[in-house]
Design an enzyme around this catalytic site. Structure first.
Site, PDB file in Angstrom:
ATOM      1  N   TYR A 193       0.838  -1.205   0.000  1.00  0.00           N
ATOM      2  CA  TYR A 193       0.000   0.000   0.000  1.00  0.00           C
ATOM      3  C   TYR A 193       0.870   1.251   0.000  1.00  0.00           C
ATOM      4  O   TYR A 193       0.655   2.174  -0.802  1.00  0.00           O
ATOM      5  CB  TYR A 193      -0.905  -0.021   1.232  1.00  0.00           C
ATOM      6  N   LYS A 227       1.206   4.116  -3.003  1.00  0.00           N
ATOM      7  CA  LYS A 227       0.860   5.521  -2.799  1.00  0.00           C
ATOM      8  C   LYS A 227       2.067   6.433  -3.026  1.00  0.00           C
ATOM      9  O   LYS A 227       1.889   7.593  -3.446  1.00  0.00           O
ATOM     10  CB  LYS A 227       0.276   5.717  -1.402  1.00  0.00           C
TER      11      LYS A 227
END
Length: 258
Positions: free
Chosen positions: A156, A160
């Site tokens: 994750y 990002k």
């Protein structure tokens, strides 16, 4: 939510991942401000239900952001039924929790495919049309993990961080055509995703480290998205704005008397 003042009246917006969480809060805020809103989500039933909740012109449709053909079909349908897309918000995202040495390749690829490649493909498809028309606003949903690592959220955080760089590159390349590209970096926000991923120890640690002492709300992120979508940010491009209660501004908060 505050009452609308028509800041997006006459404009068409597309929000990926808009059937729940941050995406749905942004869709509601945009609709409140007069925009026609298209909600694209993997779950068509949820998209239709979410669109049906909005007061203004709205469209719910299914789209897998990992599939270029589905993205193109969705964009074409939005522009055919609601008009040229003036505002794009890339909000589709997923997360997997686990130590880096135990992360399976299929989980790594799935997170990057949705969060990073999906953002790229959607922004590319809509960005091409915005460049042809000479303007538009793209808002990419990043994370405080775009710049700060976090344990057990490896894929994750990496995805990002990629969104942050993608935002910078697109802002640089599309600016001359009048297209603004910005992002939002939410901190801990009470959404279905964080409720599933953040156990009580994680929530307590965040609350102790955030200067405002609490999780944010989806509406607070939606208000920031409205700013970037509207003419109020007409000279803002290439920025990832933190919506994090001050979390990214501090290193560590010491208890009283320390």
């Amino acid at each position: 939510m505050s009452g609308g003042s028509g800041r997006l009246r006459g404009r068409t917006s597309l929000i990926t991942g808009g059937a729940s969480g941050l995406g749905l809060a942004i869709a509601r805020r945009f609709s409140e401000e007069g925009a026609a809103v298209a909600i694209a989500d993997l779950d068509e039933a949820r998209s239709l239900e979410a669109a049906g909740e909005l007061d203004g012109r709205a469209l719910g449709l299914a789209s897998d952001v990992r599939r270029p053909d589905q993205i193109e079909a969705a964009v074409e349908r939005v522009e055919r039924e609601l008009g040229p897309i003036d505002v794009l918000v890339t909000c589709a995202g997923i997360g997997v929790v686990g130590p880096i040495l135990e992360t399976r390749l299929e989980d790594w690829n799935r997170v990057l495919d949705v969060n990073l490649t999906g953002t790229f493909l959607t922004a590319q498809a809509v960005g091409r049309r915005m460049v042809e028309r000479g303007g538009g606003s793209i808002v990419m949903i990043g994370s405080i993990n775009s710049r700060r690592p976090v344990a057990l959220r490896n894929a994750y955080a990496v995805s990002k961080a990629g969104v942050l760089m993608l935002m910078w590159i697109m802002a640089m390349e599309l600016g001359r055509a009048g297209v603004r590209v910005n992002g939002l970096a939410p901190g801990p926000i009470d959404t279905p995703m964080t409720q599933a991923m953040h156990g009580e120890p994680t929530r307590r640690a965040y609350q102790e480290s955030i200067p405002l002492g609490r999780y944010g709300t989806p509406d607070e992120v939606a208000n920031a998205a409205l700013f970037l979508a509207s003419d109020e940010s007409s000279y803002v491009s290439g920025h990832m704005i933190d919506v994090d209660g001050g979390f990214d501004a501090v290193g560590m908060i010491l208890p009283e008397g320390a």
